[in-house]
Design a protein around this motif. Structure first.
Motif, mmCIF file in Angstrom:
data_model
loop_
_atom_site.group_PDB
_atom_site.id
_atom_site.type_symbol
_atom_site.label_atom_id
_atom_site.label_comp_id
_atom_site.label_asym_id
_atom_site.label_seq_id
_atom_site.Cartn_x
_atom_site.Cartn_y
_atom_site.Cartn_z
ATOM 1 N N ILE A 185 0.319 0.453 13.135
ATOM 2 C CA ILE A 185 1.204 1.525 12.685
ATOM 3 C C ILE A 185 0.367 2.555 11.936
ATOM 4 O O ILE A 185 -0.437 2.195 11.081
ATOM 5 C CB ILE A 185 2.301 0.976 11.741
ATOM 6 C CG1 ILE A 185 3.052 -0.192 12.389
ATOM 7 C CG2 ILE A 185 3.234 2.076 11.287
ATOM 8 C CD1 ILE A 185 3.734 0.116 13.679
ATOM 9 N N GLN A 186 0.564 3.834 12.254
ATOM 10 C CA GLN A 186 -0.193 4.883 11.588
ATOM 11 C C GLN A 186 0.743 5.767 10.755
ATOM 12 O O GLN A 186 1.554 6.505 11.318
ATOM 13 C CB GLN A 186 -0.938 5.765 12.601
ATOM 14 C CG GLN A 186 -2.038 5.045 13.361
ATOM 15 C CD GLN A 186 -1.507 4.318 14.594
ATOM 16 O OE1 GLN A 186 -0.710 4.863 15.323
ATOM 17 N NE2 GLN A 186 -1.953 3.098 14.790
ATOM 18 N N GLY A 195 2.769 13.531 -9.561
ATOM 19 C CA GLY A 195 2.303 13.843 -8.219
ATOM 20 C C GLY A 195 2.793 12.859 -7.174
ATOM 21 O O GLY A 195 2.369 12.906 -6.020
ATOM 22 N N ARG A 196 3.707 11.954 -7.547
ATOM 23 C CA ARG A 196 4.197 10.954 -6.594
ATOM 24 C C ARG A 196 4.786 11.602 -5.353
ATOM 25 O O ARG A 196 4.698 11.042 -4.266
ATOM 26 C CB ARG A 196 5.226 10.025 -7.241
ATOM 27 C CG ARG A 196 6.543 10.698 -7.599
ATOM 28 C CD ARG A 196 7.519 9.713 -8.252
ATOM 29 N NE ARG A 196 8.692 10.370 -8.769
ATOM 30 C CZ ARG A 196 9.808 10.560 -8.094
ATOM 31 N NH1 ARG A 196 9.917 10.111 -6.861
ATOM 32 N NH2 ARG A 196 10.835 11.177 -8.646
ATOM 33 N N GLU A 197 5.351 12.783 -5.494
ATOM 34 C CA GLU A 197 5.992 13.441 -4.357
ATOM 35 C C GLU A 197 5.000 14.062 -3.390
ATOM 36 O O GLU A 197 5.382 14.550 -2.336
ATOM 37 C CB GLU A 197 7.005 14.463 -4.848
ATOM 38 C CG GLU A 197 8.163 13.771 -5.559
ATOM 39 C CD GLU A 197 9.173 14.721 -6.143
ATOM 40 O OE1 GLU A 197 8.911 15.940 -6.177
ATOM 41 O OE2 GLU A 197 10.228 14.239 -6.566
ATOM 42 N N ALA A 198 3.705 14.021 -3.718
ATOM 43 C CA ALA A 198 2.684 14.525 -2.796
ATOM 44 C C ALA A 198 2.253 13.451 -1.795
ATOM 45 O O ALA A 198 1.519 13.747 -0.854
ATOM 46 C CB ALA A 198 1.471 15.008 -3.582
ATOM 47 N N LEU A 199 2.713 12.219 -1.958
ATOM 48 C CA LEU A 199 2.331 11.135 -1.066
ATOM 49 C C LEU A 199 2.921 11.347 0.328
ATOM 50 O O LEU A 199 3.970 11.962 0.492
ATOM 51 C CB LEU A 199 2.807 9.799 -1.629
ATOM 52 C CG LEU A 199 2.255 9.415 -3.002
ATOM 53 C CD1 LEU A 199 2.958 8.172 -3.529
ATOM 54 C CD2 LEU A 199 0.759 9.201 -2.912
ATOM 55 N N SER A 200 2.258 10.791 1.334
ATOM 56 C CA SER A 200 2.698 10.972 2.720
ATOM 57 C C SER A 200 4.110 10.449 2.952
ATOM 58 O O SER A 200 4.863 11.028 3.735
ATOM 59 C CB SER A 200 1.714 10.301 3.677
ATOM 60 O OG SER A 200 1.624 8.917 3.409
ATOM 61 N N VAL A 249 4.856 1.319 2.025
ATOM 62 C CA VAL A 249 3.463 1.505 1.638
ATOM 63 C C VAL A 249 3.369 0.955 0.217
ATOM 64 O O VAL A 249 4.009 1.478 -0.695
ATOM 65 C CB VAL A 249 3.046 2.990 1.689
ATOM 66 C CG1 VAL A 249 1.605 3.150 1.226
ATOM 67 C CG2 VAL A 249 3.245 3.564 3.084
ATOM 68 N N GLY A 250 2.617 -0.141 0.051
ATOM 69 C CA GLY A 250 2.566 -0.771 -1.264
ATOM 70 C C GLY A 250 1.497 -1.833 -1.356
ATOM 71 O O GLY A 250 0.704 -2.034 -0.429
ATOM 72 N N ASP A 251 1.510 -2.550 -2.471
ATOM 73 C CA ASP A 251 0.522 -3.581 -2.761
ATOM 74 C C ASP A 251 0.895 -4.889 -2.077
ATOM 75 O O ASP A 251 1.888 -5.530 -2.443
ATOM 76 C CB ASP A 251 0.425 -3.804 -4.275
ATOM 77 C CG ASP A 251 -0.087 -2.574 -5.006
ATOM 78 O OD1 ASP A 251 -0.978 -1.902 -4.456
ATOM 79 O OD2 ASP A 251 0.406 -2.311 -6.114
ATOM 80 N N ALA A 252 0.076 -5.299 -1.116
ATOM 81 C CA ALA A 252 0.349 -6.533 -0.372
ATOM 82 C C ALA A 252 0.543 -7.741 -1.280
ATOM 83 O O ALA A 252 1.481 -8.519 -1.063
ATOM 84 C CB ALA A 252 -0.750 -6.781 0.657
ATOM 85 N N PRO A 253 -0.295 -7.946 -2.319
ATOM 86 C CA PRO A 253 -0.093 -9.142 -3.155
ATOM 87 C C PRO A 253 1.302 -9.217 -3.782
ATOM 88 O O PRO A 253 1.812 -10.311 -4.006
ATOM 89 C CB PRO A 253 -1.164 -9.010 -4.231
ATOM 90 C CG PRO A 253 -2.243 -8.200 -3.588
ATOM 91 C CD PRO A 253 -1.511 -7.220 -2.704
ATOM 92 N N THR A 263 -3.060 7.929 3.776
ATOM 93 C CA THR A 263 -2.464 6.634 3.472
ATOM 94 C C THR A 263 -3.503 5.565 3.757
ATOM 95 O O THR A 263 -4.089 5.546 4.837
ATOM 96 C CB THR A 263 -1.209 6.367 4.338
ATOM 97 O OG1 THR A 263 -0.255 7.396 4.118
ATOM 98 C CG2 THR A 263 -0.584 5.028 3.995
ATOM 99 N N ASN A 264 -3.713 4.681 2.815
ATOM 100 C CA ASN A 264 -4.610 3.554 3.016
ATOM 101 C C ASN A 264 -3.921 2.588 3.983
ATOM 102 O O ASN A 264 -2.864 2.039 3.658
ATOM 103 C CB ASN A 264 -4.885 2.873 1.675
ATOM 104 C CG ASN A 264 -5.763 1.657 1.784
ATOM 105 O OD1 ASN A 264 -5.960 1.099 2.862
ATOM 106 N ND2 ASN A 264 -6.284 1.217 0.654
ATOM 107 N N PRO A 265 -4.489 2.359 5.164
ATOM 108 C CA PRO A 265 -3.836 1.487 6.146
ATOM 109 C C PRO A 265 -3.612 0.056 5.651
ATOM 110 O O PRO A 265 -2.704 -0.623 6.138
ATOM 111 C CB PRO A 265 -4.774 1.509 7.354
ATOM 112 C CG PRO A 265 -5.952 2.307 6.982
ATOM 113 C CD PRO A 265 -5.740 2.914 5.635
#
Length: 165
Positions: free
Chosen positions: A129-130, A26-31, A112-116, A135-137
């Motif tokens: 940025i929106q 389902g990765r292709e369903a991401l924004s 869009v990814g993991d900040a750490p 999408t989790n901001p």
């Protein structure tokens, strides 16, 4: 020993298979995929890493988008085959690709990814940025490839049209 090269059209399906292996169904369903749909990756910036036998070990892609009208690179996906994870290949792909983007004259990059994980490469949160939902901001990160490149750049992330140069 691994060799990094720009992704070629013949690499497309092998890279897609690597992304399928490394990411959830389902990765292709991401924004972010809606922003990429029907748009080609930026030539020369999307890289593949192959071992001495020619087997794909990792890949990274960049896509053009607009943020508040400003041309911006969208990094992702970046993936490393499970047999090469933990070797630092993801970092090599990211650093080399960012260097290539800077050399090509791009001003800013986002993902869009993991900040750490991504802060070690110079990414910071982009609070003004929106991304399209859902999408989790907190996962929207960016990096200025040149000093001040994000100054005054705010708003919605929108599609880049295929016929733009």
């Amino acid at each position: 020993m691994l060799e990094l090269k720009p992704e070629k059209p013949d690499d497309w399906w092998e890279v897609e298979a690597l992304f399928d292996l490394c990411f959830a169904p389902g990765r292709e369903a991401l924004s972010s995929y809606r922003l990429r749909e029907g748009i080609a990756p930026v030539p020369g910036l999307s890289l593949v890493a192959r071992d001495e036998s020619g087997i794909l070990a990792g890949a990274i892609r960049f896509w053009p988008v607009r943020v508040g009208g400003a041309a911006t690179l969208l990094l992702g996906p970046v993936a490393v085959h499970p047999t090469h994870q933990g070797e630092g290949l993801g970092g090599v792909l990211i650093r080399d690709a960012l260097d290539a983007a800077r050399a090509e004259g791009w001003q800013r990059v986002m993902l869009v990814g993991d900040a750490p994980y991504y802060v070690r490469f110079g990414f910071t949160p982009l609070n003004d940025i929106q991304m399209p939902p859902p999408t989790n901001p907190d996962r929207v990160l960016g990096q200025a490839l040149n000093d001040g490149a994000w100054d005054g750049v705010t708003g919605e992330v929108t599609r880049w049209w295929q016929d733009e140069h």
